[in-house]
Design a protein around this motif. Structure first.
Motif, PDB file in Angstrom:
ATOM      1  N   LEU A  75       0.997  -1.016  -0.002  1.00 34.83           N
ATOM      2  CA  LEU A  75       0.053   0.158   0.129  1.00 34.83           C
ATOM      3  C   LEU A  75       0.829   1.289   0.000  1.00 34.83           C
ATOM      4  CD1 LEU A  75      -3.125  -0.693   2.406  1.00 34.83           C
ATOM      5  CD2 LEU A  75      -2.582  -1.262  -0.009  1.00 34.83           C
ATOM      6  N   GLU A  76       0.717   1.743  -1.147  1.00 30.54           N
ATOM      7  CA  GLU A  76       1.574   3.200  -1.288  1.00 30.54           C
ATOM      8  C   GLU A  76       0.673   4.163  -0.786  1.00 30.54           C
ATOM      9  OE1 GLU A  76       4.529   4.193  -2.832  1.00 30.54           O
ATOM     10  OE2 GLU A  76       4.886   2.254  -3.367  1.00 30.54           O
ATOM     11  N   PRO A  77       1.613   4.912   0.490  1.00 28.19           N
ATOM     12  CA  PRO A  77       0.564   6.046   0.874  1.00 28.19           C
ATOM     13  C   PRO A  77      -0.109   6.891   0.246  1.00 28.19           C
ATOM     14  CG  PRO A  77       2.676   6.209   1.512  1.00 28.19           C
ATOM     15  CD  PRO A  77       2.909   5.221   0.809  1.00 28.19           C
ATOM     16  N   ALA A  78      -1.245   7.454   0.585  1.00 28.87           N
ATOM     17  CA  ALA A  78      -2.104   8.475  -0.316  1.00 28.87           C
ATOM     18  C   ALA A  78      -1.549   9.725  -0.228  1.00 28.87           C
ATOM     19  CB  ALA A  78      -3.561   8.250   0.115  1.00 28.87           C
ATOM     20  N   ILE A  79      -1.113  10.003   0.899  1.00 34.06           N
ATOM     21  CA  ILE A  79      -0.296  11.301   1.227  1.00 34.06           C
ATOM     22  C   ILE A  79       0.983  11.171   1.542  1.00 34.06           C
ATOM     23  CG2 ILE A  79      -0.229  13.334   2.764  1.00 34.06           C
ATOM     24  CD1 ILE A  79      -3.232  13.057   3.551  1.00 34.06           C
ATOM     25  N   ALA A  80       1.938  11.536   0.498  1.00 36.51           N
ATOM     26  CA  ALA A  80       3.458  11.175   0.793  1.00 36.51           C
ATOM     27  C   ALA A  80       4.153  12.219   1.337  1.00 36.51           C
ATOM     28  CB  ALA A  80       4.083  10.750  -0.619  1.00 36.51           C
ATOM     29  N   GLY A  81       3.744  12.228   2.524  1.00 41.23           N
ATOM     30  CA  GLY A  81       4.362  13.335   3.691  1.00 41.23           C
ATOM     31  C   GLY A  81       5.933  13.065   4.120  1.00 41.23           C
ATOM     32  N   TRP A  82       6.698  14.131   4.618  1.00 40.97           N
ATOM     33  CA  TRP A  82       7.938  13.889   4.752  1.00 40.97           C
ATOM     34  C   TRP A  82       8.129  12.848   6.014  1.00 40.97           C
ATOM     35  CZ3 TRP A  82      11.527  16.518   8.607  1.00 40.97           C
ATOM     36  CH2 TRP A  82      10.635  16.943   9.486  1.00 40.97           C
ATOM     37  N   LEU A  83       6.995  12.975   6.895  1.00 39.02           N
ATOM     38  CA  LEU A  83       7.483  11.952   8.176  1.00 39.02           C
ATOM     39  C   LEU A  83       6.894  10.513   7.795  1.00 39.02           C
ATOM     40  CD1 LEU A  83       6.977  14.209  11.310  1.00 39.02           C
ATOM     41  CD2 LEU A  83       8.787  13.214  10.258  1.00 39.02           C
ATOM     42  N   GLY A  84       6.596  10.332   6.464  1.00 35.06           N
ATOM     43  CA  GLY A  84       6.227   8.769   6.229  1.00 35.06           C
ATOM     44  C   GLY A  84       7.428   8.430   5.041  1.00 35.06           C
ATOM     45  N   HIS A  85       8.397   9.244   5.068  1.00 35.35           N
ATOM     46  CA  HIS A  85       9.532   8.869   4.134  1.00 35.35           C
ATOM     47  C   HIS A  85      10.471   7.900   4.888  1.00 35.35           C
ATOM     48  CE1 HIS A  85      13.192   9.430   1.978  1.00 35.35           C
ATOM     49  NE2 HIS A  85      12.592   9.899   1.171  1.00 35.35           N
ATOM     50  N   GLU A  86      11.066   6.975   4.236  1.00 33.86           N
ATOM     51  CA  GLU A  86      12.161   6.154   4.927  1.00 33.86           C
ATOM     52  C   GLU A  86      13.158   6.722   5.734  1.00 33.86           C
ATOM     53  OE1 GLU A  86      14.093   2.745   2.111  1.00 33.86           O
ATOM     54  OE2 GLU A  86      15.007   4.553   2.156  1.00 33.86           O
ATOM     55  N   ALA A  87      13.512   8.119   5.461  1.00 36.28           N
ATOM     56  CA  ALA A  87      14.604   8.927   6.044  1.00 36.28           C
ATOM     57  C   ALA A  87      14.291  10.339   5.729  1.00 36.28           C
ATOM     58  CB  ALA A  87      16.026   8.448   5.568  1.00 36.28           C
ATOM     59  N   PRO A  88      13.302  10.845   6.723  1.00 31.96           N
ATOM     60  CA  PRO A  88      12.935  12.026   6.671  1.00 31.96           C
ATOM     61  C   PRO A  88      14.044  12.902   6.780  1.00 31.96           C
ATOM     62  CG  PRO A  88      11.599  11.056   8.319  1.00 31.96           C
ATOM     63  CD  PRO A  88      12.552  10.044   7.873  1.00 31.96           C
ATOM     64  N   PHE A  89      14.910  12.782   7.604  1.00 34.90           N
ATOM     65  CA  PHE A  89      16.233  13.694   7.999  1.00 34.90           C
ATOM     66  C   PHE A  89      17.208  13.555   6.846  1.00 34.90           C
ATOM     67  CE2 PHE A  89      13.318  13.837  11.536  1.00 34.90           C
ATOM     68  CZ  PHE A  89      13.303  15.343  11.771  1.00 34.90           C
ATOM     69  N   ALA A  90      17.008  12.803   5.835  1.00 38.44           N
ATOM     70  CA  ALA A  90      18.001  12.672   5.130  1.00 38.44           C
ATOM     71  C   ALA A  90      17.573  14.031   3.885  1.00 38.44           C
ATOM     72  CB  ALA A  90      17.983  11.637   3.998  1.00 38.44           C
ATOM     73  N   PHE A  91      16.555  14.366   3.949  1.00 42.23           N
ATOM     74  CA  PHE A  91      15.934  15.487   3.315  1.00 42.23           C
ATOM     75  C   PHE A  91      15.993  15.372   1.795  1.00 42.23           C
ATOM     76  CE2 PHE A  91      16.590  17.414   7.377  1.00 42.23           C
ATOM     77  CZ  PHE A  91      15.460  17.986   7.646  1.00 42.23           C
ATOM     78  N   ASP A  92      15.710  14.072   1.349  1.00 46.06           N
ATOM     79  CA  ASP A  92      15.915  13.689  -0.172  1.00 46.06           C
ATOM     80  C   ASP A  92      14.891  14.482  -1.119  1.00 46.06           C
ATOM     81  OD1 ASP A  92      18.252  12.101   0.073  1.00 46.06           O
ATOM     82  OD2 ASP A  92      16.695  10.201   0.067  1.00 46.06           O
ATOM     83  N   ASP A  93      15.342  14.646  -2.151  1.00 48.13           N
ATOM     84  CA  ASP A  93      14.314  15.616  -3.232  1.00 48.13           C
ATOM     85  C   ASP A  93      13.099  14.447  -3.474  1.00 48.13           C
ATOM     86  OD1 ASP A  93      15.580  17.693  -3.233  1.00 48.13           O
ATOM     87  OD2 ASP A  93      16.471  17.394  -5.016  1.00 48.13           O
ATOM     88  N   ASP A  94      13.541  12.949  -3.604  1.00 53.19           N
ATOM     89  CA  ASP A  94      12.440  11.849  -3.886  1.00 53.19           C
ATOM     90  C   ASP A  94      12.076  11.207  -2.989  1.00 53.19           C
ATOM     91  OD1 ASP A  94      12.471  12.838  -6.578  1.00 53.19           O
ATOM     92  OD2 ASP A  94      14.420  11.648  -6.734  1.00 53.19           O
ATOM     93  N   TYR A  95      10.453  10.797  -3.083  1.00 53.34           N
ATOM     94  CA  TYR A  95       9.711  10.167  -1.864  1.00 53.34           C
ATOM     95  C   TYR A  95      10.155   8.742  -1.930  1.00 53.34           C
ATOM     96  CZ  TYR A  95       6.142   8.501   1.081  1.00 53.34           C
ATOM     97  OH  TYR A  95       5.581   7.773   2.145  1.00 53.34           O
ATOM     98  N   ARG A  96      10.532   8.138  -0.811  1.00 53.37           N
ATOM     99  CA  ARG A  96      10.517   6.758  -0.436  1.00 53.37           C
ATOM    100  C   ARG A  96       9.894   6.230   0.613  1.00 53.37           C
ATOM    101  NH1 ARG A  96      15.693   7.811  -0.946  1.00 53.37           N
ATOM    102  NH2 ARG A  96      16.163   7.220   1.065  1.00 53.37           N
ATOM    103  N   PRO A  97       8.683   5.402   0.587  1.00 56.84           N
ATOM    104  CA  PRO A  97       7.950   5.118   1.778  1.00 56.84           C
ATOM    105  C   PRO A  97       8.742   4.383   2.642  1.00 56.84           C
ATOM    106  CG  PRO A  97       7.063   3.923  -0.191  1.00 56.84           C
ATOM    107  CD  PRO A  97       8.192   4.711  -0.702  1.00 56.84           C
ATOM    108  N   ALA A  98       8.348   4.746   4.036  1.00 57.77           N
ATOM    109  CA  ALA A  98       8.944   4.127   5.230  1.00 57.77           C
ATOM    110  C   ALA A  98       8.521   2.667   5.186  1.00 57.77           C
ATOM    111  CB  ALA A  98       8.594   4.875   6.451  1.00 57.77           C
TER     112      ALA A  98
END
Ligand code: PLP
Length: 417
Positions: free
Chosen positions: A250-273
């Motif tokens: 299930l890909e998240p419907a809202i791809a927010g930064w705190l659902g990112h695999e590494a929020p504090f990497a501040f990547d430009d691209d989203y990768r879900p946690a």
């Protein structure tokens, strides 16, 4: 002469309270002894622990440690830690529940996430008369994803028949907000699975009121409120559950930064946690979470079977007393009489329902009203006593006998009913 009450008396209620294994939990709550609060199914009361926990965060965490609190006090992990505390109440593993946002938002997130990947199935089945937010969110989703989501909102009795080979998702509320009627969660889930559909359960009126076992039912998805029977406070953050084998799909419907695999990497691209954490969209509201953290203490070590037994005893007692003592006044029971089909509130229908509730509130008994004509009374076994049920019915008799509902001051409709 007073109406027969099946051998029940106020003195007998006092005895039942003395023998009640849950009686000591009442001390955990901040309650006005002059009020009988039968609205914990709408907004649970404050607990002493919730108050302490919020005060602690204000004075010793945010107030003193400022931004260091995210690491120092583990604020960043609160959505997962609170999810883990709610998990045993809904038959889930600790890692499969996360807390944040509102129930409406979580319902959208999970339904949208599921429907992104549901082709060729497009149908979402729900019940007409479901809690409005569930219906509105699904209507909005159908508008947002034309051709990919088609909503079938059908009368309760037609739900089973509406689940067909086009159906991807069934969205139901386990305990109905008006009638308190329950679905058999395991049975409905199994029937949907047989037809290749998944189920998203709204547990808002179940969690903390009766045992729920998502795990053994192999339920797919769930959401629920924490400000009702979990006493998390007004607008407390909600929870969501995803069955472990669905989580990676299930890909998240809202791809927010705190659902990112590494929020504090501040990547430009989203990768879900990994896991359910991917559905955490933004920064958690720590004050609301602190209140919930404290509120959940009262559930530590709680026997949910004893909770359910007392809930049924209280609702049985209320139904019996109202029917015995208010018979001439035309109250119509809308909650199932059969205990297994009943949640933890009781509703009656009456054309003067709004005024009756207002008159009861004026007499120190809080219930609530749901348009057009439903009077609701919530029975929360952690603090409601048998004697409260007796006294609440006494007040109801007085309101009805005295036609107190007809007074001008009880007829003015406020915004929140
Ligand atoms: C069944 C059900 N779902 C959802 C909600 C509301 O959710 P939210 O927290 O988004 O207001 C309620 C509120 O009473 C409810 O009864």
């Amino acid at each position: 002469m007073s109406a027969p009450t099946g051998g029940m008396s106020r003195a007998r209620c006092v005895e039942l309270d003395r023998a009640d294994p849950l009686a000591s939990r009442r001390g955990a709550f901040v309650l006005d002894e002059g009020r009988i609060y039968l609205d914990g199914n709408s907004l649970g009361p404050l607990t002493h622990a919730a108050r302490r926990r919020v005060q602690e965060v204000l004075d010793h965490e945010w107030g003193r440690d400022l931004i260091a609190g995210w690491n120092l006090h583990g604020w960043i992990d609160l959505p997962a830690r609170l999810g883990a505390r709610i998990a045993p109440l809904i038959g889930a593993a600790a890692a499969d529940v996360v807390v944040g946002d509102s129930t409406s938002v979580n319902l959208f997130k999970l339904a949208a996430s599921f429907m992104r990947d549901a082709a060729p199935r497009t149908r979402v089945v729900t019940e007409l008369g479901n809690f409005p937010t569930d219906l509105y969110v699904l209507q909005g989703l159908a508008d947002l994803m034309p051709g990919r989501v088609e909503l079938a909102a059908v009368p309760r009795g037609d739900v089973a028949g509406a689940i067909d080979e086009r159906t991807a998702l069934v969205v139901l509320t386990h305990v109905h907000y008006k009638t308190a009627e329950t679905y058999d969660l395991a049975e409905v889930t199994a029937a949907a699975h047989e037809r290749g559909a998944a189920v998203l359960w709204d547990l808002s009126h179940s969690v903390g009121a009766l045992p729920v076992d998502l795990g053994s039912a192999r339920a797919d998805l769930a959401v629920g409120c924490t400000y009702k029977y979990l006493n998390g406070g007004p607008g407390a953050p909600a929870f969501l559950y995803v069955r472990p084998d669905l989580q990676a799909r299930l890909e998240p419907a809202i791809a927010g930064w705190l659902g990112h695999e590494a929020p504090f990497a501040f990547d430009d691209d989203y990768r879900p946690a990994a896991g359910v954490a991917r559905h955490c969209a933004g920064t958690p509201g720590i004050l609301g979470m602190a209140a919930l953290d404290g509120a959940l203490e009262v559930f530590d070590g709680l026997d949910l079977i004893a909770l359910r037994a007392k809930s049924l005893a209280l609702t049985d007692l209320f139904i019996g007393l109202v029917e015995a003592r208010c018979a001439p006044h035309g109250l119509e029971l809308v909650t199932p009489r059969e205990p297994a089909r009943r949640g933890s509130h009781v509703s009656f229908r009456h054309p003067e329902g709004y005024g009756i509730i207002q008159a009861l509130i004026a007499r120190g008994v809080t219930g609530d009203f749901r348009a057009p004509d439903v009077l609701r009374f919530g029975f929360t076994p952690l603090y409601t006593r048998y004697v409260d049920v007796w006294d609440a019915v006494e007040a109801l008799v007085a309101v009805l006998d005295g036609r107190e509902w007809s007074r001008t001051e009880h007829r003015h409709r406020r915004t929140v009913t």
